[in-house]
Write a protein that holds these residues in place. Structure first.
Motif, PDB file in Angstrom:
ATOM      1  N   PRO A  53       0.818  -1.214   0.000  1.00 48.91           N
ATOM      2  CA  PRO A  53       0.000   0.000   0.000  1.00 48.91           C
ATOM      3  C   PRO A  53       0.850   1.261   0.000  1.00 48.91           C
ATOM      4  CG  PRO A  53      -0.046  -1.053   2.156  1.00 48.91           C
ATOM      5  CD  PRO A  53       0.654  -2.000   1.237  1.00 48.91           C
ATOM      6  N   ILE A  54       0.399   2.224  -0.754  1.00 50.15           N
ATOM      7  CA  ILE A  54       1.078   3.519  -0.843  1.00 50.15           C
ATOM      8  C   ILE A  54       1.007   4.257   0.489  1.00 50.15           C
ATOM      9  CG2 ILE A  54       0.736   5.848  -1.816  1.00 50.15           C
ATOM     10  CD1 ILE A  54       0.163   4.534  -4.482  1.00 50.15           C
ATOM     11  N   LYS A  55       2.070   4.990   0.812  1.00 45.42           N
ATOM     12  CA  LYS A  55       2.039   5.928   1.941  1.00 45.42           C
ATOM     13  C   LYS A  55       1.680   7.307   1.375  1.00 45.42           C
ATOM     14  CE  LYS A  55       5.094   3.820   5.351  1.00 45.42           C
ATOM     15  NZ  LYS A  55       4.060   3.821   6.406  1.00 45.42           N
ATOM     16  N   PRO A  56       0.462   7.789   1.590  1.00 47.99           N
ATOM     17  CA  PRO A  56       0.018   9.045   0.959  1.00 47.99           C
ATOM     18  C   PRO A  56       0.941  10.230   1.223  1.00 47.99           C
ATOM     19  CG  PRO A  56      -1.850   7.906   1.950  1.00 47.99           C
ATOM     20  CD  PRO A  56      -0.613   7.165   2.388  1.00 47.99           C
ATOM     21  N   ARG A  61       1.067  12.457  -5.532  1.00 46.63           N
ATOM     22  CA  ARG A  61      -0.244  13.110  -5.480  1.00 46.63           C
ATOM     23  C   ARG A  61      -0.978  12.864  -4.162  1.00 46.63           C
ATOM     24  NH1 ARG A  61      -2.395  14.815 -10.558  1.00 46.63           N
ATOM     25  NH2 ARG A  61      -0.975  14.390 -12.283  1.00 46.63           N
ATOM     26  N   GLY A  62      -0.262  12.450  -3.157  1.00 49.74           N
ATOM     27  CA  GLY A  62      -0.836  12.309  -1.835  1.00 49.74           C
ATOM     28  C   GLY A  62      -1.990  11.318  -1.788  1.00 49.74           C
ATOM     29  N   VAL A  63      -3.107  11.766  -1.214  1.00 52.15           N
ATOM     30  CA  VAL A  63      -4.282  10.901  -1.052  1.00 52.15           C
ATOM     31  C   VAL A  63      -4.794  10.405  -2.402  1.00 52.15           C
ATOM     32  CG1 VAL A  63      -6.673  10.816  -0.250  1.00 52.15           C
ATOM     33  CG2 VAL A  63      -4.940  11.954   1.140  1.00 52.15           C
ATOM     34  N   LEU A  64      -4.679  11.218  -3.448  1.00 52.87           N
ATOM     35  CA  LEU A  64      -5.140  10.796  -4.765  1.00 52.87           C
ATOM     36  C   LEU A  64      -4.385   9.558  -5.254  1.00 52.87           C
ATOM     37  CD1 LEU A  64      -5.618  14.159  -6.715  1.00 52.87           C
ATOM     38  CD2 LEU A  64      -7.396  12.637  -5.836  1.00 52.87           C
ATOM     39  N   SER A  65      -3.087   9.491  -4.964  1.00 53.54           N
ATOM     40  CA  SER A  65      -2.295   8.323  -5.349  1.00 53.54           C
ATOM     41  C   SER A  65      -2.769   7.086  -4.595  1.00 53.54           C
ATOM     42  CB  SER A  65      -0.811   8.567  -5.065  1.00 53.54           C
ATOM     43  OG  SER A  65      -0.288   9.582  -5.890  1.00 53.54           O
ATOM     44  N   ASP A  66      -3.056   7.256  -3.324  1.00 46.08           N
ATOM     45  CA  ASP A  66      -3.559   6.151  -2.503  1.00 46.08           C
ATOM     46  C   ASP A  66      -4.903   5.654  -3.044  1.00 46.08           C
ATOM     47  OD1 ASP A  66      -3.711   4.428  -0.164  1.00 46.08           O
ATOM     48  OD2 ASP A  66      -5.206   5.838   0.595  1.00 46.08           O
ATOM     49  N   TYR A  72      -7.291   0.640  -8.581  1.00 38.89           N
ATOM     50  CA  TYR A  72      -6.695  -0.299  -9.525  1.00 38.89           C
ATOM     51  C   TYR A  72      -6.702  -1.718  -8.964  1.00 38.89           C
ATOM     52  CZ  TYR A  72      -3.584  -2.353 -12.957  1.00 38.89           C
ATOM     53  OH  TYR A  72      -3.052  -3.158 -13.942  1.00 38.89           O
ATOM     54  N   ILE A  73      -6.467  -1.848  -7.675  1.00 38.41           N
ATOM     55  CA  ILE A  73      -6.515  -3.185  -7.054  1.00 38.41           C
ATOM     56  C   ILE A  73      -7.923  -3.766  -7.151  1.00 38.41           C
ATOM     57  CG2 ILE A  73      -6.387  -4.384  -4.825  1.00 38.41           C
ATOM     58  CD1 ILE A  73      -3.941  -2.605  -4.211  1.00 38.41           C
ATOM     59  N   ARG A  74      -8.929  -2.926  -6.990  1.00 43.84           N
ATOM     60  CA  ARG A  74     -10.306  -3.394  -7.191  1.00 43.84           C
ATOM     61  C   ARG A  74     -10.509  -3.881  -8.622  1.00 43.84           C
ATOM     62  NH1 ARG A  74     -15.007   0.307  -6.503  1.00 43.84           N
ATOM     63  NH2 ARG A  74     -16.158  -1.655  -6.709  1.00 43.84           N
ATOM     64  N   ALA A  75      -9.951  -3.141  -9.571  1.00 43.62           N
ATOM     65  CA  ALA A  75     -10.076  -3.534 -10.980  1.00 43.62           C
ATOM     66  C   ALA A  75      -9.389  -4.878 -11.231  1.00 43.62           C
ATOM     67  CB  ALA A  75      -9.480  -2.454 -11.877  1.00 43.62           C
ATOM     68  N   LEU A  76      -8.203  -5.065 -10.662  1.00 37.12           N
ATOM     69  CA  LEU A  76      -7.513  -6.341 -10.820  1.00 37.12           C
ATOM     70  C   LEU A  76      -8.331  -7.487 -10.233  1.00 37.12           C
ATOM     71  CD1 LEU A  76      -3.810  -5.402  -9.938  1.00 37.12           C
ATOM     72  CD2 LEU A  76      -4.803  -5.732 -12.210  1.00 37.12           C
ATOM     73  N   LYS A  77      -8.861  -7.270  -9.043  1.00 42.06           N
ATOM     74  CA  LYS A  77      -9.650  -8.322  -8.401  1.00 42.06           C
ATOM     75  C   LYS A  77     -10.914  -8.642  -9.200  1.00 42.06           C
ATOM     76  CE  LYS A  77      -8.088  -7.590  -3.635  1.00 42.06           C
ATOM     77  NZ  LYS A  77      -8.475  -7.180  -2.259  1.00 42.06           N
ATOM     78  N   SER A  78     -11.478  -7.614  -9.865  1.00 43.67           N
ATOM     79  CA  SER A  78     -12.682  -7.839 -10.662  1.00 43.67           C
ATOM     80  C   SER A  78     -12.402  -8.741 -11.862  1.00 43.67           C
ATOM     81  CB  SER A  78     -13.268  -6.505 -11.142  1.00 43.67           C
ATOM     82  OG  SER A  78     -12.505  -5.959 -12.220  1.00 43.67           O
ATOM     83  N   SER A  79     -11.122  -8.828 -12.271  1.00 45.32           N
ATOM     84  CA  SER A  79     -10.741  -9.712 -13.376  1.00 45.32           C
ATOM     85  C   SER A  79     -10.143 -11.018 -12.862  1.00 45.32           C
ATOM     86  CB  SER A  79      -9.755  -9.007 -14.310  1.00 45.32           C
ATOM     87  OG  SER A  79      -8.554  -8.689 -13.643  1.00 45.32           O
ATOM     88  N   ASN A  80     -10.476 -11.339 -11.613  1.00 44.94           N
ATOM     89  CA  ASN A  80     -10.088 -12.621 -11.003  1.00 44.94           C
ATOM     90  C   ASN A  80      -8.575 -12.757 -10.833  1.00 44.94           C
ATOM     91  OD1 ASN A  80     -10.771 -15.091  -9.812  1.00 44.94           O
ATOM     92  ND2 ASN A  80     -10.482 -16.215 -11.727  1.00 44.94           N
ATOM     93  N   ILE A  81      -7.957 -11.674 -10.371  1.00 48.45           N
ATOM     94  CA  ILE A  81      -6.537 -11.694 -10.040  1.00 48.45           C
ATOM     95  C   ILE A  81      -6.398 -11.629  -8.523  1.00 48.45           C
ATOM     96  CG2 ILE A  81      -4.383 -10.365 -10.146  1.00 48.45           C
ATOM     97  CD1 ILE A  81      -5.121  -9.559 -12.974  1.00 48.45           C
ATOM     98  N   GLU A  82      -5.606 -12.533  -7.964  1.00 51.75           N
ATOM     99  CA  GLU A  82      -5.344 -12.525  -6.526  1.00 51.75           C
ATOM    100  C   GLU A  82      -4.305 -11.454  -6.219  1.00 51.75           C
ATOM    101  OE1 GLU A  82      -4.025 -15.639  -2.964  1.00 51.75           O
ATOM    102  OE2 GLU A  82      -3.488 -16.081  -5.047  1.00 51.75           O
TER     103      GLU A  82
END
Length: 230
Positions: A53-56, A61-66, A72-82
């Motif tokens: 996990p990013i440290k904001p 971009r601070g919180v925006l980067s986090d 993006y992790i949600r997107a990866l998980k939605s495509s069945n990636i662990e």
């Protein structure tokens, strides 16, 4: 040939995606495409993605980067990636002062903040080895048996793990994708390439462009929206 893919997220991002417009990458589609080009018989069974996990406070971009990373992790998980999360360690340290034309000198040092990603390398190594071990215990005619490990990384810290897999499980094939765009000039690490049955030394820009998520990914809950500044 059934394939399990292991992606070093930090190495992948900074080697391939940083400072590009391709960050919203559909990783599964990209890997499937590369595997098919390499050999149409290769069949992608699973992808495991390792990151921290990013440290904001330390992100550009601070919180925006986090928020972008979490999206993006949600997107990866939605495509069945662990997704396996490590951590970042931030601590005070001392390091030699850099001066152009001078060698590093410990007697000329200064206080710094040292940020290190922890656990990712060992996680990648252990997950690859455990996969090879568990698959070796399956019968030869087991249709679910993984026959190939694909590593997506250019980190030479992975060399001992690949070497052990090669020695302990000689029937397990090893593939390697070096996360580098075709217009960059980094030399792929020989210690990894020598242990791989095949390797891809660059990822084409056209492949990155072709394999992007849609701006809006529908889910059973809240849709996943591409970060606005990506």
């Amino acid at each position: 040939m059934k394939t399990a893919c292991f992606v070093d997220g930090y190495n992948f991002y900074y080697g391939l995606l940083n400072n590009t417009s391709y960050k919203w990458l559909d990783l599964r589609k990209l890997i499937e495409q590369i595997l098919y080009i390499q050999n149409p018989s290769f069949q992608l069974e699973k992808i495991t993605y390792f990151t921290s996990p990013i440290k904001p406070d330390l992100a550009r971009r601070g919180v925006l980067s986090d928020e972008a990373q979490k999206t993006y992790i949600r997107a990866l998980k939605s495509s069945n990636i662990e997704v396996i999360m490590g951590r970042h360690k931030l601590e005070r340290a001392r390091a030699p002062i850099y001066k152009k034309g001078e060698k590093a000198d410990r007697n000329k040092s200064c206080d710094i903040w040292l940020l290190e990603e922890k656990e990712t390398d060992v996680n990648v190594a252990l997950y690859m080895y455990r996969t090879a071990l568990l698959e070796s215990q399956k019968l030869a005619n087991d249709l679910s048996k993984i026959e190939q490990i694909l590593l997506v990384s250019g980190d030479t810290d992975m060399t001992p793990a690949l070497k052990m897999i090669k020695e302990d499980f000689p029937s397990m094939k090893i593939g390697l994708i070096f996360p580098q765009r075709e217009n960059l000039k980094r030399t792929p690490p020989g210690s990894l390439i020598e242990l791989a049955d095949w390797s891809r030394k660059v990822v084409k820009e056209s492949e990155l462009n072709q394999n992007q998520f849609p701006d809006r990914i529908p889910t059973k809950k809240k849709p996943i929206l591409k970060p606005s500044y990506w």
